[in-house]
Write an enzyme that holds these catalytic residues in place. Sequence first.
Site, PDB file in Angstrom:
ATOM      1  N   HIS A   1      35.565  46.881  38.916  1.00  0.00           N
ATOM      2  CA  HIS A   1      35.148  47.099  36.982  1.00  0.00           C
ATOM      3  C   HIS A   1      33.462  46.536  36.910  1.00  0.00           C
ATOM      4  O   HIS A   1      32.925  45.912  38.746  1.00  0.00           O
ATOM      5  CB  HIS A   1      36.082  46.346  36.225  1.00  0.00           C
ATOM      6  CG  HIS A   1      35.993  45.169  36.547  1.00  0.00           C
ATOM      7  ND1 HIS A   1      35.149  44.322  36.520  1.00  0.00           N
ATOM      8  CD2 HIS A   1      37.033  44.571  36.398  1.00  0.00           C
ATOM      9  CE1 HIS A   1      35.559  42.897  36.761  1.00  0.00           C
ATOM     10  NE2 HIS A   1      36.847  43.031  36.872  1.00  0.00           N
TER      11      HIS A   1
ATOM     12  N   HIS B   1      32.719  42.921  39.018  1.00  0.00           N
ATOM     13  CA  HIS B   1      32.604  43.408  40.410  1.00  0.00           C
ATOM     14  C   HIS B   1      30.946  43.705  41.365  1.00  0.00           C
ATOM     15  O   HIS B   1      30.871  43.553  41.665  1.00  0.00           O
ATOM     16  CB  HIS B   1      33.544  44.133  41.309  1.00  0.00           C
ATOM     17  CG  HIS B   1      35.456  43.121  40.793  1.00  0.00           C
ATOM     18  ND1 HIS B   1      36.238  43.969  40.194  1.00  0.00           N
ATOM     19  CD2 HIS B   1      35.951  41.918  40.650  1.00  0.00           C
ATOM     20  CE1 HIS B   1      37.265  43.946  39.876  1.00  0.00           C
ATOM     21  NE2 HIS B   1      36.631  42.580  40.420  1.00  0.00           N
TER      22      HIS B   1
ATOM     23  N   CYS C   1      49.545  30.175  37.785  1.00  0.00           N
ATOM     24  CA  CYS C   1      49.162  31.254  36.631  1.00  0.00           C
ATOM     25  C   CYS C   1      48.515  31.742  38.175  1.00  0.00           C
ATOM     26  O   CYS C   1      48.414  32.089  39.129  1.00  0.00           O
ATOM     27  CB  CYS C   1      47.854  30.500  36.125  1.00  0.00           C
ATOM     28  SG  CYS C   1      47.351  32.436  35.615  1.00  0.00           S
TER      29      CYS C   1
ATOM     30  N   CYS D   1      45.169  33.871  38.776  1.00  0.00           N
ATOM     31  CA  CYS D   1      44.388  32.579  39.082  1.00  0.00           C
ATOM     32  C   CYS D   1      44.986  32.398  40.398  1.00  0.00           C
ATOM     33  O   CYS D   1      43.915  32.199  41.179  1.00  0.00           O
ATOM     34  CB  CYS D   1      44.013  31.120  37.704  1.00  0.00           C
ATOM     35  SG  CYS D   1      43.453  31.349  36.878  1.00  0.00           S
TER      36      CYS D   1
ATOM     37  N   CYS E   1      47.406  29.454  30.621  1.00  0.00           N
ATOM     38  CA  CYS E   1      46.310  29.828  31.706  1.00  0.00           C
ATOM     39  C   CYS E   1      45.031  29.962  30.633  1.00  0.00           C
ATOM     40  O   CYS E   1      44.816  30.886  29.762  1.00  0.00           O
ATOM     41  CB  CYS E   1      46.708  30.931  32.370  1.00  0.00           C
ATOM     42  SG  CYS E   1      44.917  30.529  32.847  1.00  0.00           S
TER      43      CYS E   1
ATOM     44  N   HIS F   1      42.979  32.895  31.566  1.00  0.00           N
ATOM     45  CA  HIS F   1      44.073  34.596  31.440  1.00  0.00           C
ATOM     46  C   HIS F   1      45.063  34.789  29.807  1.00  0.00           C
ATOM     47  O   HIS F   1      45.429  35.207  29.793  1.00  0.00           O
ATOM     48  CB  HIS F   1      45.274  34.513  32.515  1.00  0.00           C
ATOM     49  CG  HIS F   1      44.397  34.812  33.538  1.00  0.00           C
ATOM     50  ND1 HIS F   1      43.809  33.856  34.374  1.00  0.00           N
ATOM     51  CD2 HIS F   1      43.705  36.302  34.307  1.00  0.00           C
ATOM     52  CE1 HIS F   1      42.684  34.811  35.700  1.00  0.00           C
ATOM     53  NE2 HIS F   1      42.985  36.168  34.935  1.00  0.00           N
TER      54      HIS F   1
ATOM     55  N   LYS G   1      35.475  37.874  29.188  1.00  0.00           N
ATOM     56  CA  LYS G   1      35.543  38.653  30.250  1.00  0.00           C
ATOM     57  C   LYS G   1      36.570  40.168  30.302  1.00  0.00           C
ATOM     58  O   LYS G   1      37.183  39.664  29.897  1.00  0.00           O
ATOM     59  CB  LYS G   1      36.404  37.002  31.488  1.00  0.00           C
ATOM     60  CG  LYS G   1      35.626  37.135  32.039  1.00  0.00           C
ATOM     61  CD  LYS G   1      36.727  35.921  33.712  1.00  0.00           C
ATOM     62  CE  LYS G   1      36.217  37.152  35.407  1.00  0.00           C
ATOM     63  NZ  LYS G   1      37.206  36.815  35.950  1.00  0.00           N
TER      64      LYS G   1
ATOM     65  N   LYS H   1      40.894  42.751  34.835  1.00  0.00           N
ATOM     66  CA  LYS H   1      41.837  43.684  34.358  1.00  0.00           C
ATOM     67  C   LYS H   1      43.028  43.040  33.688  1.00  0.00           C
ATOM     68  O   LYS H   1      43.938  44.296  32.965  1.00  0.00           O
ATOM     69  CB  LYS H   1      42.614  43.787  36.560  1.00  0.00           C
ATOM     70  CG  LYS H   1      41.879  44.529  37.215  1.00  0.00           C
ATOM     71  CD  LYS H   1      41.859  44.395  38.765  1.00  0.00           C
ATOM     72  CE  LYS H   1      41.348  43.601  38.991  1.00  0.00           C
ATOM     73  NZ  LYS H   1      40.458  42.881  40.298  1.00  0.00           N
TER      74      LYS H   1
END
Length: 499
Positions: free
Chosen positions: A18, A21, A126, A129, A144, A147, A294, A297
Site C-alpha cells: 500500500h 510501504h 498483539c 504488531c 492495542c 491497531h 494510519k 491493512k
Amino acid sequence: MSRYYLTTPIYYVTAKPHLGHAYSTIIGDALVRWHRLLGDDVHFLTGTDEHGQKVHDYAEAAGKSPQEFVDEIAPLYAQAWERLNISNDDFIRTTEQRHKVGVAELLQRCYDAGDIELDVYKGKYCVACEEYYTDDELDPGDLCRIHKRPVEYYEEENYFFRLSRFQQRLLDWYAAHPGAIKPEFRGNEAIGLIKGGLRDFSVSRTSLQWGIPLPWDAKHVAYVWFDALANYITAIGYGSDDATFQTWWPGRHLIGKDIIRHHCVYWPAMLMSAGIEPPEGYAVGGWLLVGGEKMSKTSGNVVNPLDLVDEIGVDGFRYYVLAETPYGQDGDFTYEGLIGRYNSDLANNLGNLLARVATVVGKKCDGVGPAPSPDSPLAAIAATAYDTTAQAWDDVQPSRALDATWSLIRATNAHLETNEPWKAEPGPAVDAVMGDALEALRIVAVLASPAVPDAAQAVWERIGLPGLVTDQRLPQAAAWGGYPGGLPVVKGESLFPRR
Ligand code: MSP
C-alpha cells in the site's frame, strides 16, 4: 569512494503493497540515487518479512499453506517496486535459504554468548504488531494502541534475549555516535526508551511452526522480529558469504516511527551480543495518514500506490511522496494534494520551463542551444541551490532538498520573465538568456534525478546532452558552466501535462 548500504523495512506479506510501504521505499530510493550521484558505492536492499503468526493467520484465512501464500504475495512487492522505478540492488525474502542460514548463525552466537535463556512467558500479545505488551502499554479493554484491537493472552515456554543487560552499552554507544538517529527528536525518543528500562524479550515460540527453528532446540521457532531484523545482515552474506558481509556492514536503516524500539533498541543489542557492530545510523519517518489515520491493512483504509501511478505517472507520484511531507513528521495523503503538487511544481514549474526554453531556442536560436555566460545572475543562485539541496539530502530531508532544487527552477522562470527573450530579436542578448536557462535546466536535471528519474533523463536529452543523467557526478556536475552550447534542443511532448 564511500560505501553506502541502505535498507528499507521488509514488509509483511499479508496483502499487496500500500501507499505506506511505497512511501518508505521511495524515500530510500531517492536517497540512494543521490548517493550514487555523489559517487558513493551504493547497496540498496528491500524485501519481504514472511514468517510469524500474522502471516500464518492470513494464509490460513486465504485457505493456503503459508509457503503458497507468501509465494503469491512477495512478487507483488517486487513488481510494485519495479513499476515505481525503485533501484534496489537486492530483494530479500525471509523464506530464502541464505536468510535461514544467517538467522541460525546469529541466534547461535547470541546463545553462545549467554544472552539467550529459557524462561516462561505469560502475557498479552498483539498479533498485528507481533509484540508483547504490559497493561500500561494498552488502551482500556486491552486494546492495542496501534491497531485498536484486543490483544491475546499467551502463556508459553520461551527463550528470552537478555536485553536488560544492554542498557548501559546501548546508552554508551548512542553517546559515542551523536546524530546516529535522524531526525534528532526521533533519536531522543529511542534514548528515552532505553533510559526507561529494558525488558528481556522473547525470541522463540513453540505455539507456531511458521518460522526458523532455533539451532539448539528445534521445538522452538525464532520470534518473527528476531528473524526479520536479521535480514539486514543475512542479505549481504552473514552466515553464508563473509567477504561480502564485511564489504557492506555496518549499514543504515530507513524505518517508520512504529518500529523504533525494534530497530534502535533490540537490534543493536542483538548485534552487540553476537559480536557484530551496530548499524551506522537510522532515519525514522512518520506515517502517511489517510483522513488522519494510519493506513494499514488492519485498519482497512488502504490506498493502492499503483492506482495513483496510473493516474499521475511514476514521477508525479514519487515527487509528491518526497516533496509533500517533511521526513520524520506524519503527513496526510489527499488526492487534491497530489494533483495540486503535480500541477504547481511539475506542470507549471519544471514542465513549463522546459517547454518555454525549447520553444524560444527553436524560434530564436535555430533550435541550437547557446552556451551559458560565466557571469550569469543565475550562477550564484545555482550554487546556493546545490549547497542547500546537498545539505538537505544529507539530513534525510527530501522535501527540503526538492524545495532547494526547485528554487533554481523558479529563479530561471523569473529570469526569463524579466528578460522576455520571446519578444526580442535573435542575437547575442537572446542567446545569453537562453544559454543561462539551458545551463540551469542541466543542473536541475542532475539535482532532480533522484526524485524524478525519468523526467530528469527526458530534460537531459531534450536539451541535447548525451548519455545518462545518472552517470553525472556531484559536486562537479552542479558547477556553473557545464552546458557546452551548440547542442540540438527539441521541444517534444509536454513533460507534465496539467491535470
Ligand atoms: N515487517 C515489519 C518490519 C520488519 S523490518 C526488519 C513491518 N512491516 S510492515 O509492512 O507492517 O511495515 C513496514 C514499514 O512500513 C513500517 O516501518 C511502517 O512504518 C511503514 N509503513 C506502514 N504503513 C505506513 C504508513 N501508512 N505510512 C508510512 N509508513 C508506513 O512492520
